[in-house]
Design a protein around this motif. Structure first.
Motif, PDB file in Angstrom:
ATOM      1  N   MET A   1       0.749  -0.977  -0.042  1.00  0.00           N
ATOM      2  CA  MET A   1       0.347  -0.064  -0.103  1.00  0.00           C
ATOM      3  C   MET A   1       1.089   1.162  -0.242  1.00  0.00           C
ATOM      4  O   MET A   1       1.878   1.598   1.223  1.00  0.00           O
ATOM      5  N   VAL A   2       0.248   2.296  -0.840  1.00  0.00           N
ATOM      6  CA  VAL A   2       1.700   3.496  -0.748  1.00  0.00           C
ATOM      7  C   VAL A   2       0.364   4.675  -1.173  1.00  0.00           C
ATOM      8  O   VAL A   2      -0.639   4.604  -2.125  1.00  0.00           O
ATOM      9  N   ARG A   3       1.481   5.876  -0.385  1.00  0.00           N
ATOM     10  CA  ARG A   3       0.412   6.781  -0.166  1.00  0.00           C
ATOM     11  C   ARG A   3       0.240   7.990  -2.133  1.00  0.00           C
ATOM     12  O   ARG A   3       1.470   8.357  -2.078  1.00  0.00           O
ATOM     13  N   LYS A   4      -0.848   8.038  -2.984  1.00  0.00           N
ATOM     14  CA  LYS A   4      -0.441   7.455  -3.889  1.00  0.00           C
ATOM     15  C   LYS A   4      -0.216   9.852  -4.340  1.00  0.00           C
ATOM     16  O   LYS A   4      -0.004  10.106  -4.798  1.00  0.00           O
ATOM     17  N   ASP A   5      -0.866  10.766  -3.136  1.00  0.00           N
ATOM     18  CA  ASP A   5      -0.842  11.566  -3.065  1.00  0.00           C
ATOM     19  C   ASP A   5       0.287  12.011  -2.781  1.00  0.00           C
ATOM     20  O   ASP A   5       0.973  12.785  -3.412  1.00  0.00           O
ATOM     21  N   ILE A   6       1.250  11.811  -2.009  1.00  0.00           N
ATOM     22  CA  ILE A   6       2.055  11.972  -1.498  1.00  0.00           C
ATOM     23  C   ILE A   6       3.619  11.823  -2.694  1.00  0.00           C
ATOM     24  O   ILE A   6       4.465  12.018  -3.205  1.00  0.00           O
ATOM     25  N   ARG A   7       3.495  10.072  -3.484  1.00  0.00           N
ATOM     26  CA  ARG A   7       3.941  10.478  -4.641  1.00  0.00           C
ATOM     27  C   ARG A   7       4.214  11.274  -5.844  1.00  0.00           C
ATOM     28  O   ARG A   7       5.196  11.008  -6.240  1.00  0.00           O
ATOM     29  N   GLU A   8       2.929  11.931  -5.800  1.00  0.00           N
ATOM     30  CA  GLU A   8       2.683  12.915  -6.846  1.00  0.00           C
ATOM     31  C   GLU A   8       2.818  14.389  -6.298  1.00  0.00           C
ATOM     32  O   GLU A   8       4.093  14.618  -7.225  1.00  0.00           O
ATOM     33  N   LYS A   9       2.760  14.503  -4.880  1.00  0.00           N
ATOM     34  CA  LYS A   9       3.449  15.425  -4.955  1.00  0.00           C
ATOM     35  C   LYS A   9       4.811  15.528  -4.613  1.00  0.00           C
ATOM     36  O   LYS A   9       5.507  16.842  -4.969  1.00  0.00           O
ATOM     37  N   LEU A  10       5.888  14.687  -4.710  1.00  0.00           N
ATOM     38  CA  LEU A  10       6.913  14.692  -5.364  1.00  0.00           C
ATOM     39  C   LEU A  10       7.580  13.979  -6.015  1.00  0.00           C
ATOM     40  O   LEU A  10       8.775  14.254  -6.675  1.00  0.00           O
ATOM     41  N   GLY A  11       6.818  13.832  -7.563  1.00  0.00           N
ATOM     42  CA  GLY A  11       6.734  14.229  -8.535  1.00  0.00           C
ATOM     43  C   GLY A  11       7.343  12.874  -8.641  1.00  0.00           C
ATOM     44  O   GLY A  11       8.229  12.747 -10.412  1.00  0.00           O
ATOM     45  N   VAL A  12       7.002  11.489  -8.401  1.00  0.00           N
ATOM     46  CA  VAL A  12       7.789  10.302  -8.603  1.00  0.00           C
ATOM     47  C   VAL A  12       6.507   9.367  -9.052  1.00  0.00           C
ATOM     48  O   VAL A  12       5.518   9.356  -9.542  1.00  0.00           O
ATOM     49  N   PRO A  13       7.459   9.100 -10.279  1.00  0.00           N
ATOM     50  CA  PRO A  13       6.224   8.831 -11.652  1.00  0.00           C
ATOM     51  C   PRO A  13       5.446   7.160 -11.190  1.00  0.00           C
ATOM     52  O   PRO A  13       6.489   6.775 -10.266  1.00  0.00           O
ATOM     53  N   PRO A  14       4.806   6.543 -11.459  1.00  0.00           N
ATOM     54  CA  PRO A  14       4.401   5.357 -10.584  1.00  0.00           C
ATOM     55  C   PRO A  14       5.622   4.284 -10.588  1.00  0.00           C
ATOM     56  O   PRO A  14       6.504   4.172 -11.442  1.00  0.00           O
ATOM     57  N   ILE A  15       4.874   3.963  -9.488  1.00  0.00           N
ATOM     58  CA  ILE A  15       6.404   2.651  -9.037  1.00  0.00           C
ATOM     59  C   ILE A  15       6.040   1.012 -10.060  1.00  0.00           C
ATOM     60  O   ILE A  15       5.014   1.063 -10.079  1.00  0.00           O
ATOM     61  N   LYS A  16       7.130   0.474 -10.977  1.00  0.00           N
ATOM     62  CA  LYS A  16       6.806  -0.452 -11.613  1.00  0.00           C
ATOM     63  C   LYS A  16       8.022  -1.343 -10.682  1.00  0.00           C
ATOM     64  O   LYS A  16       7.461  -2.962 -10.818  1.00  0.00           O
ATOM     65  N   THR A  17       9.084  -1.304  -9.737  1.00  0.00           N
ATOM     66  CA  THR A  17      10.044  -2.031  -9.454  1.00  0.00           C
ATOM     67  C   THR A  17      10.447  -1.370  -8.052  1.00  0.00           C
ATOM     68  O   THR A  17       9.603  -0.615  -7.551  1.00  0.00           O
ATOM     69  N   TYR A  18      10.638  -3.177  -7.879  1.00  0.00           N
ATOM     70  CA  TYR A  18      11.276  -2.977  -6.248  1.00  0.00           C
ATOM     71  C   TYR A  18      11.922  -2.174  -6.169  1.00  0.00           C
ATOM     72  O   TYR A  18      12.460  -0.917  -4.969  1.00  0.00           O
ATOM     73  N   ASP A  19      13.087  -1.540  -7.215  1.00  0.00           N
ATOM     74  CA  ASP A  19      14.313  -0.442  -7.070  1.00  0.00           C
ATOM     75  C   ASP A  19      13.396   0.803  -6.966  1.00  0.00           C
ATOM     76  O   ASP A  19      13.341   1.887  -6.108  1.00  0.00           O
ATOM     77  N   ASP A  20      12.178   1.055  -7.436  1.00  0.00           N
ATOM     78  CA  ASP A  20      11.568   2.221  -7.642  1.00  0.00           C
ATOM     79  C   ASP A  20      10.698   2.512  -6.253  1.00  0.00           C
ATOM     80  O   ASP A  20      10.660   3.346  -5.180  1.00  0.00           O
ATOM     81  N   LEU A  21      10.466   1.052  -5.727  1.00  0.00           N
ATOM     82  CA  LEU A  21       9.619   1.276  -3.942  1.00  0.00           C
ATOM     83  C   LEU A  21      10.685   2.703  -3.461  1.00  0.00           C
ATOM     84  O   LEU A  21       9.733   3.027  -2.204  1.00  0.00           O
ATOM     85  N   ILE A  22      11.789   1.590  -3.159  1.00  0.00           N
ATOM     86  CA  ILE A  22      12.258   2.095  -2.646  1.00  0.00           C
ATOM     87  C   ILE A  22      13.022   3.346  -2.690  1.00  0.00           C
ATOM     88  O   ILE A  22      13.241   4.124  -1.489  1.00  0.00           O
ATOM     89  N   ALA A  23      13.356   3.826  -3.826  1.00  0.00           N
ATOM     90  CA  ALA A  23      13.991   5.163  -4.298  1.00  0.00           C
ATOM     91  C   ALA A  23      12.328   6.046  -3.124  1.00  0.00           C
ATOM     92  O   ALA A  23      13.419   7.263  -3.117  1.00  0.00           O
ATOM     93  N   PHE A  24      11.251   5.890  -4.017  1.00  0.00           N
ATOM     94  CA  PHE A  24      10.527   6.198  -3.296  1.00  0.00           C
ATOM     95  C   PHE A  24      10.465   6.691  -1.911  1.00  0.00           C
ATOM     96  O   PHE A  24      10.342   7.791  -1.513  1.00  0.00           O
ATOM     97  N   ALA A  25      11.084   5.542  -0.801  1.00  0.00           N
ATOM     98  CA  ALA A  25      10.335   5.352   0.493  1.00  0.00           C
ATOM     99  C   ALA A  25      12.186   6.949   0.794  1.00  0.00           C
ATOM    100  O   ALA A  25      12.354   7.466   1.572  1.00  0.00           O
ATOM    101  N   TYR A  26      12.978   6.976  -0.154  1.00  0.00           N
ATOM    102  CA  TYR A  26      13.982   8.265   0.093  1.00  0.00           C
ATOM    103  C   TYR A  26      14.002   8.799   0.522  1.00  0.00           C
ATOM    104  O   TYR A  26      14.433   9.901   1.067  1.00  0.00           O
ATOM    105  N   LYS A  27      13.028   8.964  -0.813  1.00  0.00           N
ATOM    106  CA  LYS A  27      12.593  10.518  -0.947  1.00  0.00           C
ATOM    107  C   LYS A  27      11.217  11.480  -0.180  1.00  0.00           C
ATOM    108  O   LYS A  27      11.612  12.171   0.075  1.00  0.00           O
TER     109      LYS A  27
END
Length: 525
Positions: A185-211
């Protein structure tokens, strides 16, 4: 580890010998109800779960122990169920809910104490193997044949064939698919606020966490739940390179594990990869402040995200339940959740042994075994399944055709059939969900989409290593959840595992491998 759990586990290992004797005595009288009266009149069968006239059954109360939180409207649902059963099987229901975080300890203590329970939840990821090996559960083949015809019919033959223990049905499998969906489960509103594109890979997920850590100071980047939904265990669910999965011997523990579908048992103390890399990465994330610092003391791991405090959490489904959605929306009116999954929908990509994750067992000490099975048979009839799974029709939900539904009031009664009723015939799909998730769920119900596990049908008999399993469990309780959620250093912790449980773990591994080799040899493999 919770305070007192170590003491409890030591008590259990010491008490099991005495308790098995008590279980044996209980088994001698367990087929009667009340004060020496036979539980059912002669000729009572699964085709006729009621009684009339002079054969009216004496009323009994069934005590049922299942995990979760008691819904506010549970009493309304029970009252309606008891009304329907009054002139047939004449059962009252005492349903006891146990918090998920306390489930292992509470159910162990209950069974060990000999308390009268008629139906109890258990699972391979909990302690069903150990409880069966210790003689706490009643074999159900005869009870199902006589009183549970509908229970049998509502589950495909594969579900029965591949969920036996020692060739017997020791608990009713609860499931609607051949493996569970999984996502984050991911906070879509935070992802979009930070300008992160839809998460496709595990590396994307961790990169979003760092952001999130860098730019959203009031938000916890990541959290997970206990051992079952730990970060490492959850990551293993989508390991398409080696297909790591837990063994039959230690529930959900990956200290022993399978990989490559090769019929071999691997020991994490000896064969580190790929789990060793996952442990190191997870520990780094914890050290870097990505993982919730109170992860080990949070009883409900969904609570932080439903409260709007966390950006990513492990999830045991493709979608998000309405109850959690509603709680989140109340707490974060402008927030939005989405799910991200790395599940492969390709045919043959996923392995299955057709084993179900959840079961309902009849304890040996039950004085109402026949009536318990009659209740399950009643509960697996469509109209009654709807009532117990979804609540009062017209108040909590409304039907949309034969296999779909619309939720009306999940705050009063949310679906929790997976802990006591689930069957693949009567389960309804909620309309209005993500069509993509519905498609993924449909894949999980198609046996032809899976590669059959080489160990499908195998069951482990842990009798000869019960002491070692108890020794291992004591050490597991001290370190495992913390280790697999990154809280403690993996190198130091694995050294402690080796010192405190290494010989026991090795003996369990050897016994498990011996039984697997015999199983495969008998099948000509």
């Amino acid at each position: 580890m919770k305070q007192g759990e170590l003491t409890m586990k030591r008590f259990l290992s010491t008490a099991l010998v005495l308790l098995i004797a008590l279980v044996a005595l209980a088994g001698c009288t367990g087929n009667s109800e009340g004060e020496g009266k036979t539980s059912e009149p002669p000729g009572q069968t699964g085709d006729n779960n009621g009684a009339s006239g002079d054969n009216k059954l004496e009323q009994v109360t069934l005590k049922i122990m299942i995990p979760g939180d008691r819904p506010p409207d549970m009493d309304l649902v029970i009252a309606e169920a008891e009304k329907r059963m009054k002139d047939t099987i004449n059962v009252k229901l005492d349903v006891v809910f146990v918090p998920w975080s306390d489930l292992a300890q509470k159910t162990q203590v209950t069974l060990a104490s000999g308390e009268n329970i008629d139906l109890i939840f258990d699972a391979p990821w909990l302690h069903i193997n150990q409880m069966i090996a210790s003689g706490f559960y009643e074999p159900l083949d005869d009870l199902l044949a006589e009183y549970g015809k509908t229970v049998l019919e509502k589950r495909p033959q594969q579900m029965w064939d591949y969920n036996k223990y020692g060739g017997k049905i020791m608990a009713v499998p609860l499931g609607v698919s051949y493996m569970s969906g999984n996502s984050y489960m991911v906070r879509k509103d935070i992802r979009e606020k930070l300008g992160v594109p839809p998460i496709k890979t595990y590396d994307d997920l961790i990169a979003f966490a760092y952001k999130v850590k860098e730019q959203e100071k009031g938000i916890i980047p990541m959290t997970a739940g206990s051992a079952t939904y730990s970060f490492v265990a959850h990551h293993a669910l989508n390991d398409y390179d080696t297909h790591v999965r837990p063994t039959h011997a230690l529930g959900n523990s990956l200290m022993l594990y399978y990989k490559n579908n090769d019929g071999k048992v691997y020991n994490l103390l000896e064969d580190r990869e790929p789990i060793g890399t996952w442990l190191a990465n997870t520990n780094k994330w914890f050290t870097d402040g990505l993982i919730f610092k109170d992860i080990l003391t949070t009883k409900d791991f969904h609570q932080p995200i439903s409260a709007g405090k966390v950006a990513i959490v492990t999830n045991g489904a493709f979608g998000i339940g309405d109850s959690l959605k509603n709680t989140f929306k109340n707490n974060v009116p402008n927030g939005e959740l989405e799910t991200v999954t790395f599940f492969s929908p390709e045919k043959g990509a996923n392995f299955t042994n057709f084993k179900q994750w959840n079961f309902l067992a009849v304890p040996k000490v039950s004085k109402n075994k026949e009536r318990a099975m009659m209740f399950l048979n009643w509960a697996n009839e469509k109209e009654n399944y709807d009532l117990l799974s979804y609540g009062i029709e017209g108040k909590h939900w409304e039907a949309v055709g034969e296999d779909k539904m619309k939720n009306l009031d999940t705050s009063g009664y949310s679906a929790f059939g997976y802990v006591w009723l689930w069957n693949p015939v009567d389960e309804r799909t909620v309309i209005g969900g993500d069509p993509k998730n519905d498609e993924m769920d449909a894949l999980l119900r198609d046996a032809d989409m899976f590669t059959t596990d080489i160990l499908a049908g195998f069951e482990f008999d842990g009798t000869s290593v019960q002491n070692e399993i108890s020794q291992y469990n004591t050490v597991d309780g001290q370190y495992y959840t913390a280790l697999f959620n990154g809280v403690i250093d993996p190198e130091d912790t694995l050294k402690k595992f080796e010192a405190e449980a290494g010989p026991a773990l090795k003996k369990i591994q050897q016994e498990l491998q011996k039984q697997i080799d015999e199983f495969l040899a008998a099948r000509g493999k």
